[in-house]
Design a protein around this motif. Structure first.
Motif, PDB file in Angstrom:
ATOM      1  N   ASN A 270     119.551  40.383  66.646  1.00 36.66           N
ATOM      2  CA  ASN A 270     118.207  40.958  66.542  1.00 36.66           C
ATOM      3  C   ASN A 270     117.955  41.454  65.116  1.00 36.66           C
ATOM      4  OD1 ASN A 270     115.660  42.011  67.300  1.00 36.66           O
ATOM      5  ND2 ASN A 270     116.586  43.994  67.735  1.00 36.66           N
ATOM      6  N   LEU A 271     118.936  42.112  64.514  1.00 36.01           N
ATOM      7  CA  LEU A 271     118.799  42.576  63.132  1.00 36.01           C
ATOM      8  C   LEU A 271     118.599  41.384  62.194  1.00 36.01           C
ATOM      9  CD1 LEU A 271     118.869  44.653  60.858  1.00 36.01           C
ATOM     10  CD2 LEU A 271     121.375  44.545  60.934  1.00 36.01           C
ATOM     11  N   ILE A 272     119.368  40.317  62.394  1.00 34.64           N
ATOM     12  CA  ILE A 272     119.234  39.128  61.534  1.00 34.64           C
ATOM     13  C   ILE A 272     117.818  38.560  61.634  1.00 34.64           C
ATOM     14  CG2 ILE A 272     119.996  36.723  61.263  1.00 34.64           C
ATOM     15  CD1 ILE A 272     122.871  37.770  61.952  1.00 34.64           C
ATOM     16  N   GLU A 273     117.238  38.544  62.830  1.00 34.48           N
ATOM     17  CA  GLU A 273     115.856  38.056  62.982  1.00 34.48           C
ATOM     18  C   GLU A 273     114.882  38.934  62.183  1.00 34.48           C
ATOM     19  OE1 GLU A 273     114.843  35.113  64.225  1.00 34.48           O
ATOM     20  OE2 GLU A 273     117.021  34.840  64.360  1.00 34.48           O
ATOM     21  N   GLN A 274     115.112  40.245  62.189  1.00 39.14           N
ATOM     22  CA  GLN A 274     114.251  41.153  61.415  1.00 39.14           C
ATOM     23  C   GLN A 274     114.426  40.925  59.906  1.00 39.14           C
ATOM     24  OE1 GLN A 274     111.887  42.976  62.917  1.00 39.14           O
ATOM     25  NE2 GLN A 274     112.643  42.029  64.781  1.00 39.14           N
ATOM     26  N   ILE A 275     115.662  40.652  59.480  1.00 36.40           N
ATOM     27  CA  ILE A 275     115.921  40.362  58.067  1.00 36.40           C
ATOM     28  C   ILE A 275     115.191  39.083  57.661  1.00 36.40           C
ATOM     29  CG2 ILE A 275     117.712  39.698  56.400  1.00 36.40           C
ATOM     30  CD1 ILE A 275     119.626  41.649  57.940  1.00 36.40           C
ATOM     31  N   LYS A 276     115.180  38.082  58.538  1.00 37.36           N
ATOM     32  CA  LYS A 276     114.457  36.836  58.245  1.00 37.36           C
ATOM     33  C   LYS A 276     112.966  37.107  58.054  1.00 37.36           C
ATOM     34  CE  LYS A 276     117.641  33.637  60.511  1.00 37.36           C
ATOM     35  NZ  LYS A 276     117.825  32.676  61.632  1.00 37.36           N
ATOM     36  N   MET A 277     112.395  37.984  58.893  1.00 37.27           N
ATOM     37  CA  MET A 277     110.985  38.347  58.725  1.00 37.27           C
ATOM     38  C   MET A 277     110.759  39.029  57.374  1.00 37.27           C
ATOM     39  SD  MET A 277     109.834  39.613  62.554  1.00 37.27           S
ATOM     40  CE  MET A 277     108.737  40.809  61.834  1.00 37.27           C
ATOM     41  N   ALA A 278     111.691  39.894  57.001  1.00 30.71           N
ATOM     42  CA  ALA A 278     111.568  40.597  55.721  1.00 30.71           C
ATOM     43  C   ALA A 278     111.658  39.612  54.552  1.00 30.71           C
ATOM     44  CB  ALA A 278     112.642  41.675  55.603  1.00 30.71           C
ATOM     45  N   VAL A 279     112.540  38.618  54.651  1.00 31.08           N
ATOM     46  CA  VAL A 279     112.674  37.601  53.598  1.00 31.08           C
ATOM     47  C   VAL A 279     111.328  36.937  53.350  1.00 31.08           C
ATOM     48  CG1 VAL A 279     113.579  35.267  53.140  1.00 31.08           C
ATOM     49  CG2 VAL A 279     115.135  37.085  53.851  1.00 31.08           C
ATOM     50  N   ARG A 280     110.646  36.597  54.428  1.00 32.10           N
ATOM     51  CA  ARG A 280     109.365  35.890  54.296  1.00 32.10           C
ATOM     52  C   ARG A 280     108.296  36.757  53.628  1.00 32.10           C
ATOM     53  NH1 ARG A 280     111.446  33.561  59.246  1.00 32.10           N
ATOM     54  NH2 ARG A 280     111.687  31.322  58.893  1.00 32.10           N
ATOM     55  N   SER A 281     108.517  38.061  53.567  1.00 34.46           N
ATOM     56  CA  SER A 281     107.525  38.939  52.933  1.00 34.46           C
ATOM     57  C   SER A 281     107.823  39.198  51.454  1.00 34.46           C
ATOM     58  CB  SER A 281     107.448  40.273  53.683  1.00 34.46           C
ATOM     59  OG  SER A 281     108.571  41.089  53.377  1.00 34.46           O
ATOM     60  N   LEU A 282     108.966  38.701  50.965  1.00 35.78           N
ATOM     61  CA  LEU A 282     109.298  38.912  49.548  1.00 35.78           C
ATOM     62  C   LEU A 282     108.414  38.022  48.670  1.00 35.78           C
ATOM     63  CD1 LEU A 282     113.207  39.006  49.703  1.00 35.78           C
ATOM     64  CD2 LEU A 282     111.681  40.938  49.227  1.00 35.78           C
ATOM     65  N   PRO A 283     107.831  38.588  47.598  1.00 35.39           N
ATOM     66  CA  PRO A 283     106.887  37.810  46.787  1.00 35.39           C
ATOM     67  C   PRO A 283     107.531  36.663  46.000  1.00 35.39           C
ATOM     68  CG  PRO A 283     107.321  39.936  45.759  1.00 35.39           C
ATOM     69  CD  PRO A 283     107.993  39.963  47.108  1.00 35.39           C
ATOM     70  N   GLN A 284     108.828  36.766  45.686  1.00 33.92           N
ATOM     71  CA  GLN A 284     109.457  35.763  44.821  1.00 33.92           C
ATOM     72  C   GLN A 284     110.002  34.551  45.565  1.00 33.92           C
ATOM     73  OE1 GLN A 284     110.906  38.588  45.782  1.00 33.92           O
ATOM     74  NE2 GLN A 284     113.140  38.551  45.634  1.00 33.92           N
ATOM     75  N   VAL A 285     110.007  34.581  46.895  1.00 38.46           N
ATOM     76  CA  VAL A 285     110.619  33.504  47.665  1.00 38.46           C
ATOM     77  C   VAL A 285     109.933  32.176  47.363  1.00 38.46           C
ATOM     78  CG1 VAL A 285     111.067  32.599  49.993  1.00 38.46           C
ATOM     79  CG2 VAL A 285     111.461  35.010  49.487  1.00 38.46           C
ATOM     80  N   GLY A 286     110.731  31.218  46.924  1.00 40.99           N
ATOM     81  CA  GLY A 286     110.211  29.885  46.618  1.00 40.99           C
ATOM     82  C   GLY A 286     109.614  29.737  45.233  1.00 40.99           C
TER      83      GLY A 286
END
Length: 182
Positions: free
Chosen positions: A164-180
């Motif tokens: 469950n924590l890993i799923e929340q971390i994945k959501m947080a990753v998608r909110s980082l401005p530098q991703v991609g």
């Protein structure tokens, strides 16, 4: 030469000593990790690499440099140098400590002030021992960058809480401005 794309960030664990930050790092990064009886308190900072499998636009994984901070108060003055923007924060607290909400205010304020809109996941650890009801709405109102509140246990048989924590971390990753970013 072909351009590269950025799929990397810091994952910083903050919170008081003995909250279980190091055990949590091991549970995230070592497949099949079994909780040890006694883990030495972290002195200073320990840095680990973790590759998180996640479907992103141009990548199937995201690399974290996990920064595990020693939680003793003597290290508090150093946080200003390491709390940075474009980072995912796990504020780790433990369920069994009697309500010390000053600790919440300290960590959430410092991350909000220095992390400049970085996502924060509040992790209530050691829920196998005792679970504390957190005033989640109060914190959501005061700290807009809290992505979620997650209850975890590093005990064997409670891997569902880590998933469950890993799923929340994945959501947080998608909110980082530098991703991609190229």
């Amino acid at each position: 030469t072909e351009a590269g794309y950025l799929y990397e960030a810091k994952l910083v664990l903050v919170g008081r000593g003995l909250a279980g930050k190091t055990s949590l790092v091991k549970k995230l990064t070592i497949p099949g990790y079994s909780l040890e009886e006694k883990i030495a308190s972290t002195e200073g900072i320990e840095i680990e690499t973790w590759v998180l499998p996640i479907r992103l636009e141009k990548s199937d994984s995201f690399r974290f440099n996990i920064w595990d901070f020693g939680g003793q108060e003597k290290y508090d003055a150093t946080h200003q140098f390491f709390i940075t923007e474009r980072t995912v924060y796990l504020f780790v607290t433990e369920a069994r400590q009697e309500s010390n909400y000053l600790e919440f205010d300290y960590w959430l304020n410092i991350v909000q002030m220095l992390g400049n809109n970085s996502p924060v996941i509040v992790v209530q650890n050691k829920i196998d021992v005792r679970r504390k009801q957190l005033p989640t709405e109060r914190y959501r109102q005061r700290f807009s960058k809290i992505v979620s509140f997650v209850d975890v246990s590093c005990m064997d048989g409670r891997e569902d809480t880590i998933e469950n924590l890993i799923e929340q971390i994945k959501m947080a990753v998608r909110s980082l401005p530098q991703v991609g970013d190229q």
